[in-house]
Each structure stands twice: as structure tokens, then as C-alpha cells.
Design a protein around this motif. Structure first.
Motif, short mmCIF file in Angstrom:
data_model
loop_
_atom_site.label_atom_id
_atom_site.label_comp_id
_atom_site.label_asym_id
_atom_site.label_seq_id
_atom_site.Cartn_x
_atom_site.Cartn_y
_atom_site.Cartn_z
N THR A 60 0.84 -1.20 0.00
CA THR A 60 0.00 0.00 0.00
C THR A 60 0.88 1.24 0.00
O THR A 60 0.69 2.15 -0.82
CB THR A 60 -0.91 0.03 1.25
OG1 THR A 60 -1.71 -1.15 1.25
CG2 THR A 60 -1.81 1.25 1.26
N LEU A 63 6.79 -0.75 -1.89
CA LEU A 63 7.04 -2.05 -2.52
C LEU A 63 8.39 -2.53 -1.99
O LEU A 63 9.40 -1.86 -2.16
CB LEU A 63 7.08 -1.91 -4.04
CG LEU A 63 5.81 -1.34 -4.66
CD1 LEU A 63 6.01 -1.02 -6.13
CD2 LEU A 63 4.65 -2.33 -4.48
N ASP A 66 11.41 -2.59 -4.10
CA ASP A 66 11.85 -1.34 -4.69
C ASP A 66 12.52 -0.42 -3.69
O ASP A 66 13.59 0.13 -3.94
CB ASP A 66 10.68 -0.62 -5.36
CG ASP A 66 11.24 0.35 -6.37
OD1 ASP A 66 11.55 -0.09 -7.47
OD2 ASP A 66 11.43 1.52 -6.00
N LEU A 179 7.09 8.47 -7.40
CA LEU A 179 6.27 7.26 -7.28
C LEU A 179 5.77 6.81 -8.66
O LEU A 179 5.77 5.62 -8.98
CB LEU A 179 5.08 7.54 -6.35
CG LEU A 179 4.09 6.39 -6.19
CD1 LEU A 179 4.76 5.16 -5.59
CD2 LEU A 179 2.91 6.81 -5.32
N LYS A 180 5.37 7.78 -9.48
CA LYS A 180 4.88 7.45 -10.82
C LYS A 180 5.99 6.78 -11.64
O LYS A 180 5.75 5.83 -12.39
CB LYS A 180 4.40 8.74 -11.51
CG LYS A 180 3.61 8.53 -12.79
CD LYS A 180 3.05 9.89 -13.24
CE LYS A 180 2.52 9.86 -14.66
NZ LYS A 180 1.24 9.16 -14.80
N ILE A 182 8.50 5.04 -10.37
CA ILE A 182 8.71 3.70 -9.81
C ILE A 182 7.65 2.75 -10.38
O ILE A 182 7.97 1.68 -10.91
CB ILE A 182 8.59 3.71 -8.27
CG1 ILE A 182 9.74 4.52 -7.65
CG2 ILE A 182 8.57 2.28 -7.72
CD1 ILE A 182 9.51 4.87 -6.17
N LEU A 183 6.38 3.15 -10.28
CA LEU A 183 5.28 2.26 -10.69
C LEU A 183 5.27 2.03 -12.19
O LEU A 183 4.87 0.96 -12.66
CB LEU A 183 3.93 2.85 -10.23
CG LEU A 183 3.75 2.98 -8.72
CD1 LEU A 183 2.41 3.62 -8.38
CD2 LEU A 183 3.87 1.62 -8.03
N GLY A 184 5.71 3.04 -12.96
CA GLY A 184 5.70 2.91 -14.42
C GLY A 184 6.99 2.29 -14.96
O GLY A 184 7.13 2.14 -16.18
N ARG A 325 -9.38 4.34 -4.34
CA ARG A 325 -8.27 4.61 -5.24
C ARG A 325 -8.69 4.46 -6.68
O ARG A 325 -9.47 3.64 -7.00
CB ARG A 325 -7.17 3.60 -4.98
CG ARG A 325 -7.01 3.47 -3.48
CD ARG A 325 -5.73 3.73 -3.08
NE ARG A 325 -5.14 2.68 -2.29
CZ ARG A 325 -3.83 2.55 -2.27
NH1 ARG A 325 -3.09 3.22 -3.07
NH2 ARG A 325 -3.28 1.73 -1.45
#
Ligand code: ADP
Ligand code: MG
Length: 325
Positions: A60, A63, A66, A179-180, A182-184, A325
Motif C-alpha cells: 500500500t 514495494l 523497490d 512514485l509514478k 517507480i510504478l511505471g 483509489r
């Protein structure tokens, strides 16, 4: 089950849920309870004790594969200390509770503690206790933080007045862009890495909070954990006022502007709706704002009425809600 109980948490929303807890547990006389960055508990010695707690759950809030454990330790302490900064207080102590999978390597926990210790040392905060338990798979971290301020000086979300200017410290959106990235799975050049570091290593604005609290005419204050789209609404709701926000005035770092131009990302959206900047959001009367000697940017003004009017480019924004979300 009564009629109210039939809603799901997603329908109720994070803040609807907290509102229900608050209805059931009104604060004792003289105490500020649920609804601000910290509880404020008056002591006999002319000081108020500040208390807050924040949780970080694997999957949440982070990660595991990461975030390096040092950074997770730092961040776990930082986001809590930030809530003391948000009141204009001095952080004094933390309690650290962890639920950890038994298979976790000792090297991971050593690094986690090193990060937690470095942040604590930087702000003179003592770790005084906590709790340890096993978790079937996910890492869960809960930190409680204590702080203090002279009696009656804690800066509450409810203190904004029509005519105040709305101000922020620092720049907004870097953490959300990190964060974007990392997630992408964005390729990590130096600029992207710098944004990711803003996400992993937030620096609570303790000194700024203390100086703002000492300045006359600074009214409401909070830290920006969910994005101003959500956080400013908390100030407005608590104070019974509205606001106009000048979207073009929101401070962005040059790195964020360059990365957004390069990757086609929406910098204003990241700055307003992305959270975890841990900058301070405050309101001050215009004369007081002129006299402030800490770096800050005026991004709007408080109006009578309610809600946020986003002026500048005809857009509107919302904030973050854990259940929606
Ligand atoms: P912050 O972002 O500053 O940590 P939150 O948005 O998480 O604040 O919480 C808003 C308010 O609701 C705070 O005063 C917090 O103490 C309170 N709160 C949140 N969850 C709970 C809960 N489960 N029980 C009691 N109070 C809660
Ligand atoms: Mg807060």
C-alpha cells in the motif's frame, strides 16, 4: 446492523470512516482529539503534549523490492515527525511497532533501523519503545510520535480565517512524480532518480514549523501528506471557510517541470493530487505573510463560504482517499 452499517468502506470513504470514529469518541474537555495532524494534550507545566501515529503497509505504502530498507526506515520516522512539525511543535520521542515475515533477512532490518536512527538523530528524537510481532507475508510498520509545544500554541487546521493567504513551503509534486516513475518502470536517469529520492527520503519541516508557529498572524497549519487537493479541504472543512487556489502559482521544482515536459506528465495534477511531499500548508493574514522570513509561496486565499475554486486554467482537482483509489 443499523442502516449506517450497510455501507462499504469504499462508499463511506476514508474520511467518512474517520468521521464515524470521531462521533463515537468525542475528545475530553480541553483536549484536541481526532481530526488534526496530532492530538494536543495540555500538561500541568505550561506545555502541551502532541501525539500522532502513522502506519506503512507493504503493497500500500511501499514495494519491498523497490524501496531500499534504509530509506524505508528513514521515511517511517520522517512521516510521523512531519505531523509534529505540522502543529509547530518540537518532536521528542517515537515508538516503533513492526510486524515482519520471519523469513526477512537480518541485514534488511539492520538497514531499516539505520535509516530510522539517522532521521531520529537529525531531529533529536529518541526511540523509547514499540512492539514486535510476526506477519504471515507483508511488512507492517506503525510509528507513534510524541512532541511538545508551549501551551495553546499548537497550530490547528481549524484556525483559517477569510482573508488569509494560503501558503506552502518548498515545492510540490516531486514525490508523486518519483512514485509514478517507480510504478511505471521509467528508466532511472539522474533526474528521475532525484525525484524518487524525494519520495523515499522526505525531510519533515520541523524548523519551518517552529518558526511559523512563532510568527504572529500565522493561523491554520498542516503537513501535506495526501496532496493539497485533499489536505487544503481538511483546513477548509475544519475552519468553516472556502478558498481560491491560483493553480499557476503552485511551486514546482525545475526537475519536475523538465521530467513532465519530457514524458508528457501533468505537473499540476502531480503537485495537487499527488501526496507525500511533507511540506507545510498554512494560512496567514496578508500583513503577517509579508513579514515571514522562511521561504514559502502564496498559492491562494481563504474566502468565506466553502469548497475550493481552482483559478488559472479552468481545472479542478481532488485528493487521495485510501478507500477510493
Ligand atoms: P495525517 O495525514 O495527518 O496523518 P490522517 O488523515 O491520517 O492524518 O487522519 C486524520 C485524523 O483522523 C487524525 O487526527 C487521526 O489521528 C485520526 N484518525 C485516523 N484514523 C483513525 C483511527 N483509526 N482511529 C482514531 N483516529 C483516527
Ligand atoms: Mg498530517
Amino acid at each position: 446492523m443499523d442502516g449506517k452499517g450497510s455501507h462499504t468502506l469504499a462508499e463511506l470513504g476514508e474520511f467518512g470512516f474517520i468521521g464515524r470514529i470521531r462521533e463515537r469518541f468525542p475528545a475530553p474537555e480541553g483536549v484536541t482529539g481526532i481530526g488534526d495532524d496530532c492530538a494536543v494534550i495540555p500538561q500541568r507545566d505550561g506545555r502541551d503534549t502532541l501525539v500522532s501515529t502513522d502506519m506503512l503497509i507493504e503493497g500500500t505504502h511501499f514495494l519491498r523490492d523497490d524501496i531500499p530498507p534504509y530509506r524505508l526506515g528513514w521515511k517511517s520516522a520522517a512521516v510521523n515527525v512531519s505531523d509534529i512539525a505540522a502543529m509547530g511543535g518540537t518532536p521528542t520521542a517515537t515508538f516503533l511497532s513492526v510486524a515482519l515475515p520471519p523469513g526477512l533477512e537480518a541485514g534488511w532490518t539492520d538497514e531499516f533501523l539505520r535509516g530510522f536512527a539517522d532521521l531520529s538523530k537529525r531531529f533529536g528524537v529518541a526511540l523509547l519503545g514499540g512492539d514486535t510481532t510476526a506477519s504471515p507475508d507483508r511488512i507492517c510498520i506503525n510509528v507513534a510520535v510524541l512532541g511538545e509545544c508551549p501551551a495553546g500554541t499548537a497550530h490547528l487546521r481549524s484556525a483559517a480565517r477569510a482573508g488569509d493567504l494560503v501558503c506552502v513551503t518548498g515545492t510540490l509534486g516531486d514525490s508523486a512524480a518519483g512514485l509514478k516513475a517507480i510504478l511505471g518502470g521509467v528508466e532511472r536517469d539522474a533526474e528521475i532518480q532525484a525525484l524518487i529520492e524525494r519520495h523515499y527520503l522526505p525531510l519533515p519541516r520541523v524548523t519551518e514549523g517552529l518558526r511559523l508557529a512563532a510568527a504572529p498572524g500565522v493561523h491554520a497549519m498542516m503537513d501535506i501528506s495526501d496532496g493539497i487537493g485533499s489536505d487544503l479541504r481538511h483546513i477548509l472543512d475544519a475552519s468553516g471557510v472556502g478558498a481560491e487556489v491560483f493553480v499557476e502559482a503552485i511551486p514546482l521544482s525545475p526537475a519536475l517541470e523538465r521530467v513532465c515536459a519530457r514524458l508528457g506528465w501533468d505537473a499540476a495534477e502531480l503537485a495537487v493530487c499527488g501526496g507525500e511531499d511533507y511540506e507545510l500548508l498554512f494560512t496567514a493574514d496578508p500583513e503577517a505573510e509579508k513579514a515571514l522570513d522562511i521561504p514559502h509561496t502564496v498559492i491562494g486565499r481563504i474566502l468565506s463560504g466553502n469548497g475550493i475554486r481552482w483559478s488559472g486554467n479552468g481545472r479542478s482537482f481532488s485528493g487521495f482517499d485510501h478507500f477510493r483509489r
